[in-house]
Write a protein that holds these residues in place. Structure first.
Motif, PDB file in Angstrom:
ATOM      1  N   THR A 273      -1.073   4.342 -10.975  1.00 35.98           N
ATOM      2  CA  THR A 273      -2.413   4.388 -11.285  1.00 35.98           C
ATOM      3  C   THR A 273      -2.804   3.183 -11.900  1.00 35.98           C
ATOM      4  O   THR A 273      -1.804   2.198 -12.077  1.00 35.98           O
ATOM      5  CB  THR A 273      -2.548   5.639 -12.408  1.00 35.98           C
ATOM      6  OG1 THR A 273      -1.885   5.152 -13.565  1.00 35.98           O
ATOM      7  CG2 THR A 273      -2.324   6.804 -11.737  1.00 35.98           C
ATOM      8  N   ASP A 274      -3.805   3.068 -12.369  1.00 31.25           N
ATOM      9  CA  ASP A 274      -4.309   1.789 -12.869  1.00 31.25           C
ATOM     10  C   ASP A 274      -3.871   1.454 -14.354  1.00 31.25           C
ATOM     11  O   ASP A 274      -4.221   0.465 -14.955  1.00 31.25           O
ATOM     12  CB  ASP A 274      -6.035   1.473 -12.852  1.00 31.25           C
ATOM     13  CG  ASP A 274      -6.768   2.563 -13.740  1.00 31.25           C
ATOM     14  OD1 ASP A 274      -5.813   3.457 -14.418  1.00 31.25           O
ATOM     15  OD2 ASP A 274      -7.923   2.614 -14.086  1.00 31.25           O
ATOM     16  N   SER A 275      -2.841   2.286 -14.896  1.00 36.02           N
ATOM     17  CA  SER A 275      -2.256   1.977 -16.064  1.00 36.02           C
ATOM     18  C   SER A 275      -0.866   1.100 -15.718  1.00 36.02           C
ATOM     19  O   SER A 275      -0.298   0.974 -16.955  1.00 36.02           O
ATOM     20  CB  SER A 275      -1.758   3.337 -16.806  1.00 36.02           C
ATOM     21  OG  SER A 275      -0.838   4.041 -15.982  1.00 36.02           O
TER      22      SER A 275
ATOM     23  N   GLY B 152      -6.522  -0.928  -6.137  1.00 36.42           N
ATOM     24  CA  GLY B 152      -6.919  -0.808  -7.672  1.00 36.42           C
ATOM     25  C   GLY B 152      -5.604  -1.283  -8.624  1.00 36.42           C
ATOM     26  O   GLY B 152      -5.838  -1.092  -9.740  1.00 36.42           O
ATOM     27  N   ILE B 153      -4.263  -1.463  -8.167  1.00 36.08           N
ATOM     28  CA  ILE B 153      -3.489  -1.909  -8.668  1.00 36.08           C
ATOM     29  C   ILE B 153      -3.279  -3.287  -8.915  1.00 36.08           C
ATOM     30  O   ILE B 153      -3.329  -4.076  -7.917  1.00 36.08           O
ATOM     31  CB  ILE B 153      -1.960  -1.265  -8.279  1.00 36.08           C
ATOM     32  CG1 ILE B 153      -2.046   0.116  -8.068  1.00 36.08           C
ATOM     33  CG2 ILE B 153      -0.999  -1.891  -9.181  1.00 36.08           C
ATOM     34  CD1 ILE B 153      -2.372   0.997  -9.314  1.00 36.08           C
TER      35      ILE B 153
ATOM     36  N   ARG C  79       0.767  -1.277  -0.142  1.00 35.83           N
ATOM     37  CA  ARG C  79      -0.057  -0.077  -0.152  1.00 35.83           C
ATOM     38  C   ARG C  79       1.019   1.215   0.099  1.00 35.83           C
ATOM     39  O   ARG C  79       0.696   2.087  -0.783  1.00 35.83           O
ATOM     40  CB  ARG C  79      -1.085  -0.054   1.193  1.00 35.83           C
ATOM     41  CG  ARG C  79      -2.076  -0.937   0.883  1.00 35.83           C
ATOM     42  CD  ARG C  79      -2.904  -0.822   2.188  1.00 35.83           C
ATOM     43  NE  ARG C  79      -3.938  -1.857   2.083  1.00 35.83           N
ATOM     44  CZ  ARG C  79      -4.097  -2.904   3.163  1.00 35.83           C
ATOM     45  NH1 ARG C  79      -3.328  -2.889   4.151  1.00 35.83           N
ATOM     46  NH2 ARG C  79      -4.850  -3.839   2.968  1.00 35.83           N
ATOM     47  N   ASN C  80       1.830   1.420   1.128  1.00 40.07           N
ATOM     48  CA  ASN C  80       2.947   2.466   1.100  1.00 40.07           C
ATOM     49  C   ASN C  80       3.386   2.607  -0.463  1.00 40.07           C
ATOM     50  O   ASN C  80       3.757   3.845  -0.835  1.00 40.07           O
ATOM     51  CB  ASN C  80       3.755   2.242   1.984  1.00 40.07           C
ATOM     52  CG  ASN C  80       3.066   2.098   3.369  1.00 40.07           C
ATOM     53  OD1 ASN C  80       2.132   3.046   3.551  1.00 40.07           O
ATOM     54  ND2 ASN C  80       3.805   1.823   4.449  1.00 40.07           N
ATOM     55  N   TYR C  81       3.880   1.611  -1.021  1.00 40.86           N
ATOM     56  CA  TYR C  81       4.654   1.562  -2.120  1.00 40.86           C
ATOM     57  C   TYR C  81       3.833   2.197  -3.388  1.00 40.86           C
ATOM     58  O   TYR C  81       4.217   3.235  -3.909  1.00 40.86           O
ATOM     59  CB  TYR C  81       5.073   0.240  -2.676  1.00 40.86           C
ATOM     60  CG  TYR C  81       5.984   0.337  -4.108  1.00 40.86           C
ATOM     61  CD1 TYR C  81       7.297   0.592  -4.180  1.00 40.86           C
ATOM     62  CD2 TYR C  81       5.219  -0.222  -5.211  1.00 40.86           C
ATOM     63  CE1 TYR C  81       7.929   0.394  -5.267  1.00 40.86           C
ATOM     64  CE2 TYR C  81       6.164   0.028  -6.140  1.00 40.86           C
ATOM     65  CZ  TYR C  81       7.277   0.315  -6.669  1.00 40.86           C
ATOM     66  OH  TYR C  81       7.875   0.376  -7.493  1.00 40.86           O
ATOM     67  N   ILE C  82       2.468   1.544  -3.469  1.00 40.26           N
ATOM     68  CA  ILE C  82       1.568   2.106  -4.320  1.00 40.26           C
ATOM     69  C   ILE C  82       1.445   3.705  -3.999  1.00 40.26           C
ATOM     70  O   ILE C  82       1.329   4.356  -5.110  1.00 40.26           O
ATOM     71  CB  ILE C  82       0.398   1.450  -4.355  1.00 40.26           C
ATOM     72  CG1 ILE C  82       0.532  -0.012  -4.764  1.00 40.26           C
ATOM     73  CG2 ILE C  82      -0.670   2.070  -5.040  1.00 40.26           C
ATOM     74  CD1 ILE C  82      -0.371  -0.980  -4.524  1.00 40.26           C
ATOM     75  N   ILE C  83       1.263   4.199  -3.184  1.00 38.16           N
ATOM     76  CA  ILE C  83       0.935   5.315  -2.785  1.00 38.16           C
ATOM     77  C   ILE C  83       2.006   6.526  -2.843  1.00 38.16           C
ATOM     78  O   ILE C  83       1.932   7.443  -3.574  1.00 38.16           O
ATOM     79  CB  ILE C  83       0.287   5.717  -1.128  1.00 38.16           C
ATOM     80  CG1 ILE C  83      -1.089   4.954  -1.198  1.00 38.16           C
ATOM     81  CG2 ILE C  83       0.278   7.057  -0.736  1.00 38.16           C
ATOM     82  CD1 ILE C  83      -1.411   4.849   0.097  1.00 38.16           C
TER      83      ILE C  83
END
Length: 77
Positions: A19-21, A54-55, A10-14
């Motif tokens: 994005t969902d790309s 969402g990833i 979660r931290n990495y994604i933020i």
């Protein structure tokens, strides 16, 4: 990354502002550990495709992603 956990993902994604790309590909061992933690946290329920914030999270079957590493793939061509 020392160990890939739900919080770490979660931290990495933020932090990376993903994005969902993109999708994330993980070493099979890291993927399995993450899925088991996800199942434990979510009452043994998992969505298909497996996503965090969402990833989509994928298992690498090519042998190109090292254990405890994150590989980001573009999903938009």
């Amino acid at each position: 990354m020392e160990k890939i956990t739900l919080d770490a993902m979660r931290n990495y994604i933020i932090e990376q502002e993903l994005t969902d790309s993109v999708a994330i590909s993980l070493h099979p061992d890291s993927f399995d550990e993450l899925v088991l933690e996800y199942l434990d946290t979510n009452g043994n329920q998992i969505e298909r495709p497996f996503e965090i914030l969402g990833i989509e999270i994928l298992q690498d079957n090519t042998g190109s992603v090292a254990r405890s590493h994150i590989h980001t793939l573009n999903t938009v061509q």
